[in-house]
Enzyme design. Structure first.
Site, mmCIF file in Angstrom:
data_model
loop_
_atom_site.group_PDB
_atom_site.id
_atom_site.type_symbol
_atom_site.label_atom_id
_atom_site.label_comp_id
_atom_site.label_asym_id
_atom_site.label_seq_id
_atom_site.Cartn_x
_atom_site.Cartn_y
_atom_site.Cartn_z
ATOM 1 N N ASP A 254 0.773 -1.073 0.345
ATOM 2 C CA ASP A 254 -0.024 0.120 0.211
ATOM 3 C C ASP A 254 0.797 1.005 0.419
ATOM 4 O O ASP A 254 2.672 1.283 0.125
ATOM 5 C CB ASP A 254 -0.973 0.218 1.017
ATOM 6 C CG ASP A 254 -1.962 -0.824 0.991
ATOM 7 O OD1 ASP A 254 -2.454 -1.535 0.052
ATOM 8 O OD2 ASP A 254 -1.912 -1.465 2.224
ATOM 9 N N GLU A 413 -13.860 1.358 4.472
ATOM 10 C CA GLU A 413 -13.844 1.892 3.773
ATOM 11 C C GLU A 413 -15.047 1.228 3.056
ATOM 12 O O GLU A 413 -15.904 0.161 3.638
ATOM 13 C CB GLU A 413 -13.119 0.832 2.543
ATOM 14 C CG GLU A 413 -11.333 1.262 1.983
ATOM 15 C CD GLU A 413 -10.668 -0.441 1.828
ATOM 16 O OE1 GLU A 413 -9.731 -0.327 1.192
ATOM 17 O OE2 GLU A 413 -11.051 -0.969 2.292
ATOM 18 N N TYR A 510 -10.971 -7.138 -3.710
ATOM 19 C CA TYR A 510 -11.834 -5.714 -3.630
ATOM 20 C C TYR A 510 -13.214 -6.026 -5.850
ATOM 21 O O TYR A 510 -12.209 -6.620 -6.415
ATOM 22 C CB TYR A 510 -10.966 -4.561 -3.627
ATOM 23 C CG TYR A 510 -10.682 -3.873 -2.383
ATOM 24 C CD1 TYR A 510 -10.531 -4.655 -1.399
ATOM 25 C CD2 TYR A 510 -10.543 -2.509 -2.363
ATOM 26 C CE1 TYR A 510 -9.315 -4.492 -0.796
ATOM 27 C CE2 TYR A 510 -10.069 -2.236 -1.156
ATOM 28 C CZ TYR A 510 -9.036 -3.164 -0.274
ATOM 29 O OH TYR A 510 -8.633 -2.512 0.815
#
Length: 760
Positions: A254, A413, A510
């Site tokens: 990330d 999220e 995701y």
């Protein structure tokens, strides 16, 4: 072609021969190179990595066996499955060559074990089953070519072979007897006589639900990018699909890292995609976790992301407002359908409190409310570091933005959908690791008490409201592991959810959903090895009334894209009669050629028949340019027999699909008279299952004709005997017409056709 087997005694006596005197051109080992999902092979890697078989036909299964070294896997082909690679990737072998296969072929099996994957390099190896157990099979050629490679079937993905395959070696030369003996000895020693594990211990194959198609959008390592992650997907006002994602250049980590935001566009419903654009990039620092949002009133497109100047991401960001202090909530904008993009603008000062440690978007997609308000999912870490989901909104088309009240923490999220009453439903990543999804509603002023529903492994998810009012939700439907990507529906504003349909049974993380211009749903998700693009209809939708193209360039329908391209390019001016349909229409060019020459060649007629087409394929062709510029006086439509045979459609669904074609023709050719023909008879007599189903469809078709622009005509009596039987003199296979059948078609239709042509 010679086929030889080898005994173990001979293997051992030559085992010391040079094992690789001839280097294999391609080498496939089931114990080392198989990739699979849900028990189905997804690719078979070449040991040298250069010629992997990445194209799949049917459902080749991973099959567990016990060998001298333990339990391992082989590939089980069922006669309707294959793995292959086109010649442009696999290459082409000219002249002498040898193929060695360690396989088991059951008695009664008979088909093609392997072949070239292009017709110019076809070299089918047909093998009869002898039930001799596992064998080393040797195939030699001294001349000719092998272009590409397909295993399990022939170049047309037909004549498949039921067999189990453990290892395949392809050599670009003839092997000496000593070389063959050494290879055969190695294979036999390594694999022995593999014994099947019980069916209960085998992975059960994943069967995609009807209408689901998937393909890689980007694979890890492509274009020099180590990892593609964090997908966002939206549909522009022009119908363009816009995919955004992290370009993680050096590794999969990330922010803060060397990361940019990439974008690719598709103007053909996801069939092809543009080269990657870097729409957000900062020299010397990273930007990622994108969200994409379309303003449907202005056509503008926004991409939001987190800019980390130095270590100012999730863990390194602190209080303050400046880039050197805290991560930046940045947005770029396009006003030309995503072709060009503005310089990034930070809205941090508009939405962040100075004491918060971080504030940025929630990855995925934003929405526009019915009143025109733009909404981007967002998240922040408060002064204590606790994460909270939220959203930011704009009432002036993205000029200014305002922060919502925070949701309960710890949450991150999120994705948002508008409900039927105008409120908002938010789905939250629960950072307390509860193993469930967290949900809440916003009434315009405050949030409801949150509730937990649906398994979730603490992962991002997607939430979407379809124009028909259905809510769709996708996530890895597992409380502990990021796998089994599932899409669910709700018809009561999220109070209850369906059991869902599995999009990918393997590792998946995701995802992001959008509605395509034809009403289907598109998804971009993180799957094994990269980003995967999927398309499907809303649960319960009639697939016969939704467009569907064919895009394979080899196999049964390998000819289809080229014929479509040719029809798009055909001269349209002056055409007065168009025949539109399936193989029965296309065969005017073969069995009906002489009749066509007599009746239609001089009447400015054109043939738009495609073998194998159902209503959905005709819809796709109409959507993709075949009738653009055509202004025929009459269009003769004959479609539906393939819907009756394939897809489990009911007569009502088939009729609805035909209505959809008629509606599309009304848009494409509003002045054209359409002659809708009843589905022609098939099967020997009226008791045949397909005959009865087609007649049930035909009973519904007169209601589709208005007698003004659409006219229904049933010609079926012209093809049948007085007792209702269909003879092979009319239809040799009891479906497709002979020359005599086409003559009867032309004569029986002539009066009505002439009447329509005579209309002013």
């Amino acid at each position: 072609m010679k086929l030889k087997t080898f005994s173990l005694a001979v293997f051992l006596c030559v085992f010391c021969a040079s094992l690789f005197a001839a280097e294999p051109y391609a080498w496939y080992r089931a114990d080392a190179g198989l990739q699979s999902s849900g028990g189905v092979v997804t690719s078979w890697e070449d040991a040298g990595k250069a010629r992997s078989l990445t194209h799949i036909f049917g459902t080749p299964r991973v099959w567990k066996v016990k060998t001298p070294t333990g339990v391992t896997e082989v590939v089980r082909f069922d006669g309707s499955a294959a793995v292959w690679q086109p010649a442009q990737s696999w290459g082409r072998l000219e002249g002498a060559r040898t193929v060695l296969v360690f396989a088991r072929i059951p008695r009664g099996a008979d088909g093609v074990l392997c072949d070239g994957s292009t017709r110019s390099g076809a070299d089918a190896i047909r093998v009869p089953g002898d039930d001799r157990g596992w064998q080393v099979l040797r195939f030699e050629r001294t001349a000719g070519a092998l272009g590409g490679f397909i295993l399990g079937a022939d170049v047309a993905t037909k004549n498949g072979l039921k067999c189990d395959v453990a290892e395949v070696l392809v050599f670009g030369a003839a092997l000496s007897e000593a070389e063959f003996a050494a290879q055969a000895a190695r294979l036999k020693q390594k694999w022995g006589e593999p014994v099947d594990l019980p069916e209960a211990d085998q992975a059960q194959p994943f069967a995609p639900f009807a209408g689901l198609t998937t393909k890689y959008l980007r694979k890890s390592g492509e274009d020099g990018v180590n990892t593609y992650r964090i997908p966002g997907l939206a549909t522009s006002t022009n119908g363009t699909l816009l995919a955004v994602f992290d370009l993680r250049h050096n590794n999969g980590g990330d922010l803060p890292g060397k990361i940019d935001v990439g974008l690719t566009r598709s103007t053909d419903d996801g069939e092809t995609w543009s080269a990657t654009q870097r729409v957000l990039h900062f020299d010397g620092s990273g930007v990622g976790d994108p969200t994409v949002l379309v303003d449907r009133e202005t056509g503008s497109i926004f991409v939001a992301a987190l800019w980390s100047k130095g270590n100012r991401a999730w863990n390194g960001s602190g209080p303050g407002m400046a880039p050197a202090e805290t991560g930046q909530f940045v947005i770029t904008r396009s006003d030309d359908d995503g072709v060009t993009w503005s310089a990034p603008l930070s809205i941090t000062a508009q939405v962040k409190q100075p004491e918060w440690r971080l504030c940025f978007n929630g990855p995925g997609r934003g929405i526009q409310l019915r009143d025109g308000t733009l909404v981007l999912p967002a998240q922040f870490r408060d002064a204590k570091g606790t994460p909270h989901s939220c959203f930011v909104s704009s009432r002036d088309h993205g000029t200014t933005w305002k922060m919502s009240p925070p949701c309960v923490g710890p949450t991150s999220e999120s994705q948002v959908a508008e409900l039927s009453d105008g409120g908002l439903l938010i789905t939250l990543r629960d950072e307390s690791r509860s193993g469930q999804r967290l949900w809440a509603k916003f009434d315009g002023k405050q949030w409801s008490e949150p509730w937990r529903a649906l398994p979730d492994p603490t992962c991002q998810a997607s939430l979407l409201r379809h124009p028909n009012g259905t809510l769709l939700f996708s996530n890895p439907a597992n409380a502990k592991s990021r796998r089994t990507l599932t899409v669910r529906t709700s018809n009561d504003d999220g109070k209850t959810w369906s059991d869902g349909r599995v999009v990918d049974p393997g590792a998946a993380m995701y995802s992001c959903l959008t509605v395509m211009r034809d009403g289907r749903v598109a998804m971009l998700y993180e799957g094994a090895g990269g980003l995967i693009f999927a398309r499907f209809a809303v649960e319960g939708a009639n697939l016969a009334a939704l467009s569907e193209g064919r895009f394979e360039t080899t196999g049964k329908f390998g000819w289809w894209p080229a014929r479509h391209a040719a029809k798009v390019a055909e001269t349209k001016a002056g055409v007065e009669i168009v025949f539109l349909g399936d193989s029965i229409t296309q065969n005017w060019e073969t069995a009906g050629k002489a009749v066509w020459e007599q009746h239609y060649a001089g009447r400015k007629a054109a043939n738009y028949g495609f073998g194998g087409d159902s209503t959905q394929h005709v819809l796709w062709r109409l959507d993709h340019g075949e009738f653009d510029g055509l202004k025929p006086r009459v269009c003769i439509l004959h479609i539906g027999t393939n819907n009756a045979r394939h897809g489990d459609f009911t007569p009502a669904q088939i009729a609805e699909g035909i209505r959809a074609v008629l509606d599309k023709l009304a848009v494409k050719c509003p002045q054209t008279q359409v002659l809708l023909l009843a589905i022609f008879p098939r099967d020997a007599d009226a008791t045949g299952e397909m005959r009865r189903k087609c007649e049930a469809v035909n009973a519904l078709l007169p209601a589709l004709a208005d007698g003004k622009r659409v006219h229904f005509l049933n010609l079926n009596s012209a093809f049948l005997q007085p007792d209702g039987t269909l003879t092979r003199a009319i239809a040799p296979d009891l479906l497709h017409l002979s020359a005599t059948g086409y003559e009867r078609w032309a004569k029986a239709m002539a009066p009505k056709l002439n009447e329509l042509l005579d209309r002013k």
